[in-house]
Design an enzyme around this catalytic site. Sequence first.
Site, PDB file in Angstrom:
ATOM      1  N   HIS A  83       0.980  -1.332  -0.063  1.00  0.00           N
ATOM      2  CA  HIS A  83       0.351  -0.054  -0.010  1.00  0.00           C
ATOM      3  C   HIS A  83       0.915   1.008   0.017  1.00  0.00           C
ATOM      4  O   HIS A  83       0.496   2.839  -0.880  1.00  0.00           O
ATOM      5  CB  HIS A  83      -1.195   0.109   1.169  1.00  0.00           C
ATOM      6  CG  HIS A  83      -0.358   0.531   2.510  1.00  0.00           C
ATOM      7  ND1 HIS A  83      -0.322  -0.775   3.043  1.00  0.00           N
ATOM      8  CD2 HIS A  83      -0.058   1.491   3.319  1.00  0.00           C
ATOM      9  CE1 HIS A  83       0.349  -0.028   4.341  1.00  0.00           C
ATOM     10  NE2 HIS A  83       0.375   1.467   4.410  1.00  0.00           N
ATOM     11  N   ASP A 136      -0.376  -7.946   1.737  1.00  0.00           N
ATOM     12  CA  ASP A 136       0.062  -6.018   2.215  1.00  0.00           C
ATOM     13  C   ASP A 136       1.773  -6.739   1.349  1.00  0.00           C
ATOM     14  O   ASP A 136       2.519  -5.595   2.904  1.00  0.00           O
ATOM     15  CB  ASP A 136       0.478  -5.552   3.595  1.00  0.00           C
ATOM     16  CG  ASP A 136       0.310  -4.714   2.964  1.00  0.00           C
ATOM     17  OD1 ASP A 136       0.344  -3.782   1.573  1.00  0.00           O
ATOM     18  OD2 ASP A 136       0.310  -3.494   4.129  1.00  0.00           O
ATOM     19  N   GLN A 230       1.145   6.019  12.562  1.00  0.00           N
ATOM     20  CA  GLN A 230       1.469   6.286  10.991  1.00  0.00           C
ATOM     21  C   GLN A 230       2.673   6.646  10.897  1.00  0.00           C
ATOM     22  O   GLN A 230       4.047   7.201  11.784  1.00  0.00           O
ATOM     23  CB  GLN A 230       0.635   8.061  10.668  1.00  0.00           C
ATOM     24  CG  GLN A 230      -0.826   8.043  11.268  1.00  0.00           C
ATOM     25  CD  GLN A 230      -1.599   7.515  12.705  1.00  0.00           C
ATOM     26  OE1 GLN A 230      -0.764   7.416  13.496  1.00  0.00           O
ATOM     27  NE2 GLN A 230      -2.847   8.260  13.087  1.00  0.00           N
ATOM     28  N   SER A 233       4.503   2.044   8.294  1.00  0.00           N
ATOM     29  CA  SER A 233       4.380   1.147   7.596  1.00  0.00           C
ATOM     30  C   SER A 233       5.380   0.378   6.385  1.00  0.00           C
ATOM     31  O   SER A 233       6.623   1.511   6.412  1.00  0.00           O
ATOM     32  CB  SER A 233       3.428   1.690   5.931  1.00  0.00           C
ATOM     33  OG  SER A 233       1.835   1.544   6.746  1.00  0.00           O
TER      34      SER A 233
END
Length: 281
Positions: A83, A136, A230, A233
Amino acid sequence: MRPRSVRGTAGLPALIAAVIAAPLVMPSSAAADSVVIGGQEVSADTSPWVVALSSRDRFGAARAGQFCGGVVVSPTTVMTAAHCLSPAVLGKDVRLVRDLRVVSGRSDLEGEGGQEVAVRSSWIPPEYDPEANSPDMALLTLSEALPSSRVLPVAREGDEAYAPGTEAVVYGWGDTTGAGAYAPTLRAARVSVLPDEKCATAYPGGADGRYTPATMLCAGDEAGGRDACQGDSGGPLVARGRLIGLVSWGSGCGRPDGPGVYTRVSAVLPSVPGGLPDAED
């Protein structure tokens, strides 16, 4: 479900888009919706396989344009979250991002040192489903090789490092508070691999997302307080000296009832064309 990178909204489910609603004009850095909560500063010298994904064109000059994390799995290959390379994060097709780089060997993104290596190409498994955010994982092929000493071994299927209760460490430059306090320096937090049953209970489907044990694992602290957040990733989850997960998504940051969800690395290895060089233990 909230992926741990938040740049744009195109291509995301309506729920996620409504939550993040981030403009693409002069986006801030730290795209990933994942940051290390409850951790401490660590050095790139002792964690040389952790890299930052960077594009100053898309995310500005602050913090070297960092927007996600990654991990070196061969001298010319970095593994990250699929992503992170989506138009929803980058604002355009990844093939059009001409200054996509990995920053290696640099603890402080506001400093100098280490290497910035251009990404020559990227690969995402054809079975990747952005709605389910599974599997992912993406691979970046670098334009020049990094030292072999920066390669982290990958835990294969059946490895004891995946066992519930195993102590693990998650790394990243993301949010350290859950309120947008992005770290300029690399941080790490100790968590534990959690049973699939706990993760399935936390994420049965619906607004918070669905946990799929075949391609995911989750980790955290039973009492909360330690997690990715946040900006993290694609960063590594490491146990017993091996890569077991990639920061993927979660509900909030550091919540006892919302553990962090990671890509189960052993599940995605069979789809890699030709296998991973230098990934053996």
